[in-house]
Design a protein around this motif. Structure first.
Motif, short mmCIF file in Angstrom:
data_model
loop_
_atom_site.label_atom_id
_atom_site.label_comp_id
_atom_site.label_asym_id
_atom_site.label_seq_id
_atom_site.Cartn_x
_atom_site.Cartn_y
_atom_site.Cartn_z
N SER A 123 0.80 -1.21 -0.07
CA SER A 123 -0.11 -0.15 0.01
C SER A 123 0.67 1.05 -0.25
CB SER A 123 -1.06 0.07 1.08
OG SER A 123 -1.84 1.30 1.46
N LYS A 124 0.46 2.24 -0.84
CA LYS A 124 1.21 3.52 -0.84
C LYS A 124 1.29 4.10 0.60
CE LYS A 124 0.36 5.39 -5.33
NZ LYS A 124 -0.08 6.65 -6.06
N ASN A 125 2.30 4.75 0.87
CA ASN A 125 2.21 5.75 1.81
C ASN A 125 2.84 7.33 1.14
OD1 ASN A 125 5.04 6.28 2.54
ND2 ASN A 125 5.25 4.11 3.52
N ASP A 126 2.80 8.09 2.26
CA ASP A 126 2.84 9.56 1.65
C ASP A 126 4.25 10.08 2.23
OD1 ASP A 126 1.94 10.18 3.96
OD2 ASP A 126 0.33 11.52 3.33
N GLU A 127 5.07 9.00 2.97
CA GLU A 127 6.10 9.67 3.70
C GLU A 127 7.25 9.68 3.01
OE1 GLU A 127 6.12 7.07 7.52
OE2 GLU A 127 4.22 6.59 6.77
N GLY A 128 7.30 8.86 1.54
CA GLY A 128 8.69 8.70 0.83
C GLY A 128 9.51 7.56 1.31
N ILE A 129 8.97 6.77 2.43
CA ILE A 129 9.61 5.55 2.60
C ILE A 129 9.22 4.49 2.46
CG2 ILE A 129 10.45 4.68 5.00
CD1 ILE A 129 11.55 7.42 4.86
N VAL A 130 10.03 3.64 1.94
CA VAL A 130 9.75 2.27 1.76
C VAL A 130 9.84 1.23 2.92
CG1 VAL A 130 9.98 0.32 0.27
CG2 VAL A 130 9.88 2.40 -0.89
N ARG A 131 8.95 0.63 3.25
CA ARG A 131 9.36 -0.40 4.31
C ARG A 131 8.64 -1.81 3.88
NH1 ARG A 131 6.29 3.96 6.50
NH2 ARG A 131 7.38 5.01 8.09
N VAL A 132 9.55 -2.74 3.96
CA VAL A 132 9.12 -4.06 3.45
C VAL A 132 9.54 -5.11 4.41
CG1 VAL A 132 9.71 -5.92 1.87
CG2 VAL A 132 9.52 -3.47 0.84
N LYS A 133 8.59 -5.82 4.81
CA LYS A 133 8.65 -6.60 6.15
C LYS A 133 8.63 -8.06 5.27
CE LYS A 133 9.22 -8.58 10.29
NZ LYS A 133 9.36 -9.92 9.76
N SER A 134 9.48 -9.08 5.19
CA SER A 134 9.37 -10.33 4.64
C SER A 134 9.44 -11.14 5.76
CB SER A 134 10.56 -10.64 3.70
OG SER A 134 10.71 -9.71 2.68
N ALA A 135 8.43 -12.25 5.75
CA ALA A 135 8.38 -13.17 6.66
C ALA A 135 9.60 -13.84 6.95
CB ALA A 135 7.44 -14.59 6.39
N GLY A 136 10.07 -13.76 8.41
CA GLY A 136 11.18 -14.55 8.66
C GLY A 136 12.41 -13.83 8.90
N TYR A 137 12.29 -12.27 8.32
CA TYR A 137 13.66 -11.41 8.03
C TYR A 137 13.10 -10.22 8.90
CZ TYR A 137 14.94 -14.60 4.94
OH TYR A 137 15.46 -15.87 4.01
N PRO A 138 14.00 -9.55 9.37
CA PRO A 138 13.86 -7.87 9.74
C PRO A 138 13.28 -7.25 8.76
CG PRO A 138 16.25 -8.54 10.25
CD PRO A 138 15.73 -9.73 9.19
N MET A 139 12.56 -6.15 9.07
CA MET A 139 12.03 -5.09 8.18
C MET A 139 13.00 -4.27 7.52
SD MET A 139 9.25 -2.23 8.80
CE MET A 139 7.95 -3.15 9.27
N ASP A 140 13.09 -4.23 6.06
CA ASP A 140 13.83 -3.42 5.22
C ASP A 140 13.25 -1.99 5.23
OD1 ASP A 140 15.84 -5.54 4.59
OD2 ASP A 140 14.24 -6.00 3.13
N VAL A 141 14.07 -0.89 5.50
CA VAL A 141 13.64 0.58 5.42
C VAL A 141 14.53 1.26 4.60
CG1 VAL A 141 12.74 2.35 6.75
CG2 VAL A 141 12.54 0.16 7.67
N VAL A 142 13.80 1.80 3.42
CA VAL A 142 14.56 2.72 2.67
C VAL A 142 14.12 4.13 2.44
CG1 VAL A 142 15.50 2.95 0.30
CG2 VAL A 142 15.61 0.67 1.40
N ASN A 143 14.75 5.32 2.52
CA ASN A 143 14.28 6.58 2.35
C ASN A 143 14.52 6.74 0.93
OD1 ASN A 143 14.29 9.54 2.01
ND2 ASN A 143 14.48 9.73 4.07
N CYS A 144 13.36 7.21 -0.02
CA CYS A 144 13.37 7.29 -1.19
C CYS A 144 14.38 8.68 -1.75
CB CYS A 144 12.19 7.56 -2.01
SG CYS A 144 10.88 6.21 -1.87
N ASN A 145 14.78 9.23 -0.86
CA ASN A 145 15.75 10.52 -0.99
C ASN A 145 17.18 9.97 -0.72
OD1 ASN A 145 13.85 12.23 -1.99
ND2 ASN A 145 13.23 12.59 0.24
N GLU A 146 17.47 8.68 -0.24
CA GLU A 146 18.83 8.27 0.07
C GLU A 146 19.01 7.05 -0.59
OE1 GLU A 146 18.73 7.75 4.29
OE2 GLU A 146 18.41 9.93 4.77
N LEU A 147 19.59 7.10 -2.06
CA LEU A 147 19.66 6.07 -3.08
C LEU A 147 20.93 5.72 -3.33
CD1 LEU A 147 16.40 6.77 -4.91
CD2 LEU A 147 16.64 5.32 -2.91
N GLU A 148 22.02 6.18 -2.70
CA GLU A 148 23.32 5.49 -2.97
C GLU A 148 23.61 4.19 -2.62
OE1 GLU A 148 25.58 7.53 -4.99
OE2 GLU A 148 23.62 8.87 -5.29
N PRO A 149 24.48 3.46 -3.31
CA PRO A 149 24.98 2.34 -2.59
C PRO A 149 25.83 2.39 -1.62
CG PRO A 149 25.40 2.48 -5.08
CD PRO A 149 25.11 3.90 -4.60
#
Length: 427
Positions: free
Chosen positions: A92-118
């Motif tokens: 589901s979309k959010n309006d925060e510019g933050i992507v959160r992905v929680k995969s079963a069995g793993y910690p949540m991945d959190v990525v700021n869409c304004n911080e996209l360097e390797p």
């Protein structure tokens, strides 16, 4: 897309048969309803989502290499397919510019869409994959934005079914639909996924896995120019073949096999270097045969055998593709068997020379030949040396075949699959 409570009712009342039929067999619907309900409940709990929140369901398949075993790294031809083992998501979309992905069995991945360097600290982590996919979308001029997601995957890790590529394609499919009206071409999503894995995850993979997962169905890929592989979807309805694709997990460990995998590519490329070329695609088979003695003396016979396997596999991929286009599944099965024998005899990636008495793949192939000769087809699957084999089994013989293999390798060793479309939004 639907509101959370509406989606819950659709799943509880099993009202998505039409949508599920695009990617699953009817006999799998009940399990899929339970599976999606579970990650929907996870989504509701983790994100404290209210009943009115708009959500979507997504799926991305694993892949199976059908033909072209160990050819892509020397710019060869490959036949692959998207399979019914998949990674799925509620997003589901959010309006925060933050992507959160929680995969079963793993910690949540959190990525700021304004911080996209390797980030080197993220190498080898799923967070790097998420960041890389977002970054490449943005670089290519596509829209990006925040979203919340829960995911789970049936794609076996380390099985040759491409669990990482399925996850990458899943993230790309979510971004395509939530922020780009689903208009990002699936081959483009495959290239974005590869970029993410190469640059952000730190793994120098080819494009085979991502392309098969993204495009789905049967797909032939010509890697002569790896920056612009030629991809052709094959118009063949596997559901009408009267066969199932069975993957048998022999439970062999992939640990300590890096040298074996690397040696295949190294030896093929050493033959190319003999002729002043970088990869075998730039060499003619007749020249390898004409120089077999000199090559054997300099590089060893195995390098020559592996080079000849490469040329033979390219020829078989063309023939397999042609057989499918002619709807000649019997000819196709014979070519699968021939490909498997080439992998066993010439490419020699069915067991490791480090431990020659340990040969679970060999045993699985032997039993498969005894059971399927004259009926189906069998071959090593994926990189080989350990892990899985692949079999095309007549539907009426699936139970007898899987019962026999499960008696050797365990109750959870056999996966009866269908071939399906690529990354998609279910609802």
């Amino acid at each position: 897309m639907a509101k959370l409570n509406q989606m819950k009712e659709l799943l509880r009342n099993k009202q998505l048969d039409s949508e599920f039929s695009v990617v699953y067999k009817a006999e799998a619907f009940d399990k899929q309803y339970s599976r999606y309900l579970k990650i929907l409940a996870d989504f509701e709990e983790i994100y404290e989502a209210d009943a009115e929140r708009e959500i979507s369901l997504f799926s991305a398949p694993g892949r199976s290499e059908i033909g072209g075993n160990h050819t892509d790294h020397n710019h060869g031809l490959v036949l692959a397919a998207g399979i019914s083992l998949d990674a799925i998501a509620v997003a589901s979309k959010n309006d925060e510019g933050i992507v959160r992905v929680k995969s079963a069995g793993y910690p949540m991945d959190v990525v700021n869409c304004n911080e996209l360097e390797p980030c080197e600290k993220e190498y080898g982590k799923s967070q790097a994959i998420v960041r890389g996919v977002i970054a490449r979308f943005k670089e290519l001029g596509y829209n990006v934005g925040g979203f919340d997601a829960t995911t789970t995957s049936q794609v076996l890790s380390g099985s040759g079914l491409s669990s990482s590529a399925a996850f990458e394609v899943l993230v790309g499919t979510i971004l395509s639909h939530l922020y780009n009206d689903g208009k990002v071409p699936m081959p483009e999503i495959a290239k974005i996924a590869q970029y993410s894995e190469n640059v952000f995850f730190g793994k120098p993979c080819g494009l085979l896995d991502q392309m098969a997962c993204a495009v789905g169905g049967f797909v032939s890929i010509d890697f002569a120019d790896t920056s612009k592989p030629v991809i052709n979807a094959i118009d063949f309805d596997f559901s009408k073949s009267g066969h199932s694709l069975v993957i048998v997990d022999t439970k062999g460990s992939h640990s300590n096999l890096t040298d074996d995998y690397a040696a295949v590519r190294r030896e093929m490329e050493s033959v190319a270097e003999f002729f002043g070329k970088k990869v075998l695609r730039e060499v003619e088979k007749k020249d390898v045969i004409a120089n077999a003695a000199a090559l054997s003396e300099k590089l060893g016979e195995r390098a020559v055998l592996r080079a000849l396997h490469f040329f033979g596999e390219n020829e078989k991929v063309i023939a397999q593709t042609d057989a499918l286009l002619r709807n000649d599944f019997e000819a196709f099965k014979k070519l699968i068997i021939a490909s498997g024998r080439s992998s066993y005899m010439y490419n020699q990636n069915v067991y490791t020379c480090k431990n020659p008495t340990n040969q679970p793949l060999s045993l699985a192939l032997c039993i498969s030949e005894q059971l399927l000769s004259g009926k189906g087809a069998w071959r090593v699957h994926g990189g080989g040396f350990a892990g899985t084999i692949q079999a095309f089994v007549p539907d009426e013989f699936v139970k007898e075949y899987t019962d026999a293999l499960r008696s050797v390798f365990g109750d959870d060793s056999c996966y009866v699959l269908s071939i399906r479309k690529g990354g998609t939004r279910i609802v």
